[in-house]
Design a protein around this motif. Structure first.
Motif, short mmCIF file in Angstrom:
data_model
loop_
_atom_site.label_atom_id
_atom_site.label_comp_id
_atom_site.label_asym_id
_atom_site.label_seq_id
_atom_site.Cartn_x
_atom_site.Cartn_y
_atom_site.Cartn_z
N SER A 7 13.53 -36.12 39.28
CA SER A 7 13.61 -37.29 40.16
C SER A 7 13.46 -36.77 41.58
N ALA A 8 12.29 -36.94 42.17
CA ALA A 8 12.05 -36.44 43.52
C ALA A 8 12.98 -37.10 44.52
N GLU A 9 13.30 -38.37 44.29
CA GLU A 9 14.15 -39.10 45.22
C GLU A 9 15.59 -38.59 45.20
N HIS A 10 16.10 -38.27 44.00
CA HIS A 10 17.50 -37.89 43.87
C HIS A 10 17.70 -36.39 43.71
N GLY A 11 16.61 -35.62 43.62
CA GLY A 11 16.73 -34.18 43.53
C GLY A 11 17.09 -33.66 42.15
N GLU A 12 16.95 -34.47 41.12
CA GLU A 12 17.30 -34.04 39.77
C GLU A 12 16.13 -33.26 39.15
N GLY A 13 16.47 -32.25 38.33
CA GLY A 13 15.45 -31.49 37.62
C GLY A 13 14.73 -30.44 38.44
N ILE A 14 15.19 -30.19 39.67
CA ILE A 14 14.49 -29.24 40.53
C ILE A 14 14.59 -27.82 39.97
N ALA A 15 15.70 -27.48 39.29
CA ALA A 15 15.82 -26.16 38.68
C ALA A 15 14.74 -25.95 37.63
N GLY A 16 14.45 -27.01 36.84
CA GLY A 16 13.39 -26.91 35.84
C GLY A 16 12.03 -26.71 36.48
N LEU A 17 11.80 -27.37 37.63
CA LEU A 17 10.54 -27.19 38.35
C LEU A 17 10.40 -25.76 38.86
N PHE A 18 11.51 -25.21 39.34
CA PHE A 18 11.52 -23.81 39.79
C PHE A 18 11.14 -22.88 38.64
N GLU A 19 11.72 -23.11 37.46
CA GLU A 19 11.43 -22.25 36.32
C GLU A 19 9.95 -22.30 35.93
N ALA A 20 9.35 -23.49 36.05
CA ALA A 20 7.94 -23.64 35.69
C ALA A 20 7.03 -22.98 36.72
N LEU A 21 7.40 -23.04 38.00
CA LEU A 21 6.55 -22.50 39.06
C LEU A 21 6.67 -20.98 39.19
N LEU A 22 7.85 -20.44 38.94
CA LEU A 22 8.10 -19.03 39.24
C LEU A 22 7.07 -18.08 38.61
N PRO A 23 6.81 -18.15 37.29
CA PRO A 23 5.85 -17.18 36.73
C PRO A 23 4.43 -17.38 37.24
N LEU A 24 4.10 -18.58 37.74
CA LEU A 24 2.75 -18.85 38.23
C LEU A 24 2.56 -18.42 39.68
N LEU A 25 3.67 -18.34 40.42
CA LEU A 25 3.57 -18.02 41.85
C LEU A 25 3.96 -16.59 42.16
N GLU A 26 4.52 -15.86 41.19
CA GLU A 26 4.84 -14.46 41.43
C GLU A 26 3.55 -13.70 41.65
N ARG A 27 3.52 -12.94 42.74
CA ARG A 27 2.31 -12.21 43.11
C ARG A 27 2.08 -11.04 42.16
N GLU A 28 0.82 -10.68 42.02
CA GLU A 28 0.48 -9.49 41.23
C GLU A 28 1.20 -8.30 41.80
N GLY A 29 1.81 -7.52 40.91
CA GLY A 29 2.60 -6.37 41.35
C GLY A 29 4.04 -6.71 41.56
N ALA A 30 4.48 -7.89 41.04
CA ALA A 30 5.88 -8.28 41.21
C ALA A 30 6.82 -7.35 40.49
N ASP A 31 6.32 -6.56 39.52
CA ASP A 31 7.17 -5.63 38.81
C ASP A 31 7.37 -4.33 39.58
N GLU A 32 6.73 -4.20 40.75
CA GLU A 32 6.92 -3.02 41.56
C GLU A 32 8.23 -3.15 42.34
N PRO A 33 8.85 -2.03 42.74
CA PRO A 33 10.14 -2.10 43.41
C PRO A 33 10.09 -2.86 44.72
N GLU A 34 8.96 -2.85 45.43
CA GLU A 34 8.91 -3.54 46.71
C GLU A 34 7.79 -4.56 46.73
#
Length: 452
Positions: free
Chosen positions: A146-173
């Motif tokens: 619910s964009a208006e009430h802010g519900e489900g934003i954690a689920g949106l974060f989970e869906a976006l995270l693997p798609l937005l992590e930059r190449e080389g995210a497994d490197e220490p820096e």
């Protein structure tokens, strides 16, 4: 490194601008019940649990002649998707999937941009049937929000995270979160009045840059000085002495104290300067707690060491008092200096660069979760009431200070003692050292789970 880009697409009046405003944290886009309010692409910088990205709000996608205004708006939307790293396909979960949604889905399936399907207006399970209907689009698992009430934003974060992590995210820096090798170390010197802060800064820079004297409270403004140590730039900020708030009644001293606290906010590393002739006092611990609460890396320096009596006993006493008084972080470095003679300054600045490196550290996802699994296996979470608390995985969402999100079930019942266990193990096993760490516990909402 530029931020990754996310474009919000969908037919008119499904809440794209409302979600845009939610993600940027400001009401930048006009929102109205009438369709077609948004025409041009609007961009902003968004942050979701520390995940930063550029967000584009697009016009409602309509099946119109390319020469018409809606058709030209559609071209803008198509261009935004081509340029984006991820497309958020927003639909109205209360209405379900319409024929226009199906057309948009067909277009997105053949595009090269990864797609996350998002069912909006799903507050209080009102759109559950519509969310289930979205599976027929063939674009993966839909996320209910619910964009208006802010519900489900954690689920949106989970869906976006693997798609937005930059190449080389497994490197220490990660380059864009590490301090640039040429960037100055932002170092604030704080402490009680007359601890010798200005004298120490003068000794560092090799000139009488600041007024000093036996009177307490000479420094009023926070003074920033550019300096170079062994070829490395340092921006030193000398601050006014911080007394106990109840003793500060003068308006000018209140302003000076507020200015000193702002200097803490702007610093990367903070040196809390103690007076060896007075030792560690309760006000010093309060100042240290404030630095830690602000998420800044902390060093303790005992000044006037050249005139200290019973030096060994004093040093051990300060270390013991810190261990007891600052239970949230163990092992904060304690160094000795003399602003009068300059002894110990090189060791202090070297330690400041080292602790900034720890404070700026990014742990690779693979290494982080291998540690996480081992820590849980060694000491499993408790089972209050006989029901297991299940911790699924952890991700680092930012550095400076290192900040993490732990996902699992029933995490609201996890004792603070277990959270401290994880943080202390992380410092020890992952080399993060005595820097402030942030750990947020999340239990993703599942709109299809009837047991919740």
């Amino acid at each position: 490194m530029p931020l990754p880009t996310v474009a919000i697409v969908g037919r008119p009046n499904v809440g794209k601008s409302t979600l845009f405003n939610r993600l940027v944290g400001k009401k930048l886009a006009l929102v109205d019940d009438r369709p077609g309010v948004t025409r041009d692409r609007r961009e902003g910088e968004a942050e979701l649990f520390g995940l930063e990205f550029r967000i584009i709000d697009t016009a409602g996608y309509e099946d119109e002649d390319p020469q018409t205004l809606p058709g030209r708006m559609r071209k803008q939307t198509e261009a935004a998707v081509r340029e984006a790293d991820v497309a958020l396909f927003l639909f109205d979960s209360r209405e379900g999937i319409t024929s226009l949604d199906e057309e948009i889905g067909r277009w997105l399936r053949v595009s090269k941009t990864p797609v996350v399907v998002v069912g909006n207006k799903a507050e209080a399970r009102s759109g559950q049937a519509g969310v289930l209907d979205a599976y027929r689009l063939g674009l993966g698992d839909p996320v209910a929000i619910s964009a208006e009430h802010g519900e489900g934003i954690a689920g949106l974060f989970e869906a976006l995270l693997p798609l937005l992590e930059r190449e080389g995210a497994d490197e220490p820096e990660i380059e864009d979160e590490e301090p640039d090798s040429g960037a100055p170390l932002k170092l604030a010197i704080i402490g009680r009045p007359n601890a010798g802060k200005s004298t120490l800064v003068n000794r560092m820079v090799g000139e009488e840059r600041l007024i000093t004297g036996p009177e307490a409270g000479i420094t009023r403004d926070s003074i920033s000085i550019d300096w170079e140590w062994q070829g490395r730039p340092v921006k030193i900020v000398d601050t006014a002495g911080l007394r106990k708030r109840s003793k500060v009644t003068d308006k000018l001293e209140k302003l000076s104290s507020a200015d000193a606290r702002r200097a803490i906010d702007m610093a990367e590393v903070v040196v809390l300067l103690l007076d060896a002739t007075r030792g560690l006092e309760a006000q010093d611990l309060r100042i240290a707690e404030q630095v830690i609460d602000e998420g800044r890396a902390l060093l303790i320096a005992i000044n006037k060491w050249d005139v200290a009596e019973n030096a060994s006993s004093l040093f051990n006493g300060v270390k013991a008092a810190l261990e007891e008084g600052l239970a949230q972080i163990k092992g904060i470095p304690v160094l000795t200096v003399s602003a009068k003679t300059g002894k110990g300054i090189d060791q202090l600045i070297g330690a400041a660069f080292e602790v900034r490196e720890q404070w700026s550290r990014r742990i690779g996802t693979g290494e982080l979760n291998r540690w996480f699994e081992a820590a849980i296996e060694t000491n499993p979470p408790p089972a209050p009431g006989g029901k297991r608390i299940k911790l699924r995985y952890i991700t680092q969402v930012k550095s400076r200070p290192p900040s993490f999100v732990v996902f699992g079930t029933r995490v609201s019942e996890l004792p603070e003692s277990y959270r401290r266990y994880l943080l202390n193990s992380m410092r020890r096993e992952l080399g993060l050292g005595p820097v402030p760490l942030r750990m947020t516990l999340r239990s993703p909402k599942n709109p299809f789970d009837q047991s919740r």
